[in-house]
Design a protein around this motif. Structure first.
Motif, PDB file in Angstrom:
ATOM      1  N   VAL A   1       0.842  -1.197   0.000  1.00 18.18           N
ATOM      2  CA  VAL A   1       0.000   0.000   0.000  1.00 18.18           C
ATOM      3  C   VAL A   1       0.874   1.244   0.000  1.00 18.18           C
ATOM      4  O   VAL A   1       0.635   2.192  -0.759  1.00 18.18           O
ATOM      5  CB  VAL A   1      -0.961  -0.004   1.208  1.00 18.18           C
ATOM      6  N   ALA A   2       1.901   1.255   0.831  1.00 16.37           N
ATOM      7  CA  ALA A   2       2.799   2.408   0.895  1.00 16.37           C
ATOM      8  C   ALA A   2       3.497   2.625  -0.441  1.00 16.37           C
ATOM      9  O   ALA A   2       3.644   3.762  -0.905  1.00 16.37           O
ATOM     10  CB  ALA A   2       3.826   2.215   2.002  1.00 16.37           C
TER      11      ALA A   2
ATOM     12  N   TYR B   1       1.803   6.553  -6.995  1.00 13.61           N
ATOM     13  CA  TYR B   1       0.700   7.263  -7.632  1.00 13.61           C
ATOM     14  C   TYR B   1       0.249   8.495  -6.865  1.00 13.61           C
ATOM     15  O   TYR B   1      -0.709   9.151  -7.268  1.00 13.61           O
ATOM     16  CB  TYR B   1      -0.478   6.306  -7.841  1.00 13.61           C
ATOM     17  N   GLY B   2       0.910   8.826  -5.783  1.00 14.63           N
ATOM     18  CA  GLY B   2       0.664  10.049  -5.047  1.00 14.63           C
ATOM     19  C   GLY B   2      -0.781  10.267  -4.643  1.00 14.63           C
ATOM     20  O   GLY B   2      -1.478  11.070  -5.250  1.00 14.63           O
ATOM     21  N   THR B   3      -1.209   9.583  -3.636  1.00 15.62           N
ATOM     22  CA  THR B   3      -2.589   9.727  -3.189  1.00 15.62           C
ATOM     23  C   THR B   3      -2.658  10.684  -2.007  1.00 15.62           C
ATOM     24  O   THR B   3      -3.157  10.360  -0.939  1.00 15.62           O
ATOM     25  CB  THR B   3      -3.179   8.359  -2.800  1.00 15.62           C
ATOM     26  N   ASP B   4      -2.183  11.886  -2.207  1.00 14.22           N
ATOM     27  CA  ASP B   4      -2.221  12.918  -1.173  1.00 14.22           C
ATOM     28  C   ASP B   4      -3.656  13.420  -1.044  1.00 14.22           C
ATOM     29  O   ASP B   4      -4.255  13.833  -2.035  1.00 14.22           O
ATOM     30  CB  ASP B   4      -1.280  14.057  -1.563  1.00 14.22           C
TER      31      ASP B   4
ATOM     32  N   ASP C   1      -8.774  12.386  -4.867  1.00 16.98           N
ATOM     33  CA  ASP C   1      -9.877  11.544  -4.425  1.00 16.98           C
ATOM     34  C   ASP C   1     -11.178  12.254  -4.741  1.00 16.98           C
ATOM     35  O   ASP C   1     -11.505  13.277  -4.162  1.00 16.98           O
ATOM     36  CB  ASP C   1      -9.753  11.265  -2.938  1.00 16.98           C
TER      37      ASP C   1
ATOM     38  N   GLU D   1       1.024   4.172  -2.840  1.00 17.05           N
ATOM     39  CA  GLU D   1       0.807   5.590  -2.545  1.00 17.05           C
ATOM     40  C   GLU D   1       1.994   6.442  -2.983  1.00 17.05           C
ATOM     41  O   GLU D   1       1.815   7.556  -3.482  1.00 17.05           O
ATOM     42  CB  GLU D   1       0.517   5.784  -1.062  1.00 17.05           C
ATOM     43  N   ARG D   2       3.207   5.937  -2.802  1.00 18.00           N
ATOM     44  CA  ARG D   2       4.387   6.683  -3.264  1.00 18.00           C
ATOM     45  C   ARG D   2       4.393   6.804  -4.780  1.00 18.00           C
ATOM     46  O   ARG D   2       4.709   7.849  -5.336  1.00 18.00           O
ATOM     47  CB  ARG D   2       5.657   5.965  -2.820  1.00 18.00           C
TER      48      ARG D   2
END
Length: 93
Positions: free
Chosen positions: A71-72, A78-81, A87, A75-76
């Protein structure tokens, strides 16, 4: 009862050469090679590539999948900030 319907079921030694391990069990497998077993009898021997003695799952050398690490990494990559607006959840409006 039908005779000759079932295969011959007899004692056989399975030998895992990678682990240097052999075990005696009953099977329908056959072989022209034989081995003298600890009980003084001679049994057919079948060489196998992998057994419970050399399989990574049973020996504890299996690579476990780290779900949190995946998961991490996602996120790194695809940048899910949350502040980026990436979102677009339902129910906003």
């Amino acid at each position: 009862m039908h005779h000759d319907k079932h295969p011959d079921y007899h004692p056989v030694v399975f030998r895992d050469r990678a682990a240097g391990y052999a075990f005696l069990t009953r099977s329908t497998a056959s072989s022209d090679e034989t081995i003298d077993w600890d009980d003084g009898r001679t049994y057919p021997v079948v060489d196998v590539e992998i057994s419970s003695e050399s399989h990574p799952f049973y020996t504890g050398r299996a690579r476990t999948v780290d779900a949190e690490g995946r998961v991490a990494r996602f996120e790194r990559r695809y940048g899910t900030d949350p502040g980026s607006g990436a979102d677009t959840g339902a129910g906003t409006g």
